[in-house]
Design a protein around this motif. Sequence first.
Motif: not given
Length: 574
Positions: A453-466
Amino acid sequence: MTDLKLSPAAQANLDWWLTNPVTLPWREPIEELVSTGQSEELENAFYQRLEFGTAGIRGQVGLGTARINELMIGLATQGLVNYCLAEDADSKSRGIVVGSDTRTSSPTFVALVCQILVANGFRVWRFPAPRQVGMMSLAIRHYQAAAGIYISASHNPPSDNGFKCYWSDGAQVLAPHDQGIIQAVAAVTEILMSGDKGSITPIESDFDQLYIKTVLNEGLLTTAERTAKLVYSPFHGTGQYGVLPVLKQAGFEVVTVQEQMSPDGLFPAITGGVPNPQNQESNDLTAALVIAEKADLGISTDPDADRLGLVRPLEQSTAILDGNQTATLLGYFICQRLKEQDKLPTNGFLARTWVTTAILDDIAADFGLKSYQTLVGFKYIGRLIEAHEDQGTEKFIFAGEESYGCLKGSYARDKDASVAALMAGELVAWLKANHQTIESYLAEIYQRYGYYALQPVDLKFPGASGFQEMQDLMAKLRQTPVTQIGQWPVSNIIDFAEAAEPTNMLIINLDEAGRTQVIVRPSGTEPKIKLYTSYYASMVKGTSGQAYDQAMEQAQEQSNALKAASQAWLESLR
């Protein structure tokens, strides 16, 4: 000059843009931003310099070193030219293949690439119209070209574009070539744009037919056996020139999603505007047509037609198969059919990326095959094919990745939705003839090998600070290794930064066998950290009926708990 508040990296990249002679034709708009003190815009435009990731360079179209624009495309092209000349004295005559998807900025970038190549004396093998990635890879190999350039941002939003660089084997560039090209790009002092020392050779329609025939040769059923009814959408992209004719010439009944057939880089008929076949909303029209037509399967492909989504019909609705389910189904089906036909090579092998379901390893072992795991990016699978088939004594059979890409056969060295669609169509036709469904076939596989059972999660870090936040988070994970995630104690941690070929990825094993695990890595093309959780449910093996249903339900509960615990752990470190 107005005082600007920029990070050291952004300031250095901005200074380079404002002083390097090579940037002169594109300098004026940036000087205007500087004179008006647009610090935030300048920071976002210059906080990094795009480098080759798992799929070349990709990003939002606009000015700056952090974006895709004529200067960045020009530098990448000239850098590739200079590197090719240093590596291969015959590279000019061998030529470079140039292609693109249907994005609105692609014609401008393709024209610029061809202009630079011709000015440098190269022969250009040019697709006169948008064509898909699988065709690009085969063309490089067929024409024995020195390299290839493909303008595309794959499944990204309409605002984006990119530059995919291929080497002479038809795979995207790898070490040492990737770093060599990056260094060559950094050393560019002049982009040659005038003169006609080279030539442009259009790739004619007979190549399209060669490609279609090559893909059809990978088929496992006869034309008469391909009785499935399929719905297909190219998402306004190139699949209509490759995937669609393959399916039609294979003998399938194909109904197309007419609203999404126009080659349009704005993707106007895609809900949300993002042409990603793994998104539910992107497949709305495909799913509706599957129900209306009572089709056996819906197939969608992204604009460059290297990934595909599969929409399976249910009693009153539809469901999208994820990339791991697709790889599982096709890998098992291919091995099973080859064995039944007495065509399964004893020296065969399957391949997957580390973040893809390990059930492919179990399938390979069950059928007496080898299996190989590699870094994220299909270019690494291309290298496995080269190492074990081209330069070895083994035979490549199939590879899959969780991000909806597959390949059967070694005609290409990148994922290709045409052969994946052909296999998917044959699978549902075979299931139909044997009174099975996708659901029952998956159950057969899980009962045989257990359930991952596989589940992906994305943690977004937009922009230069990200971008800096991403680096800081990965540093924290290494400085203070985790010892427990939820109810699972950590068995061991594999840090690929310490591998023979270093990359920024951690595998956190939660059992000794490494079947239940958490993988953390920054995306190579997008501003996000990707988290992959895998829970292995051995209790599913050998079950049936109600016991199977209960075991699957329990497995999903455990998988959800692992996903929640993993996400909470990472979020606590931000």
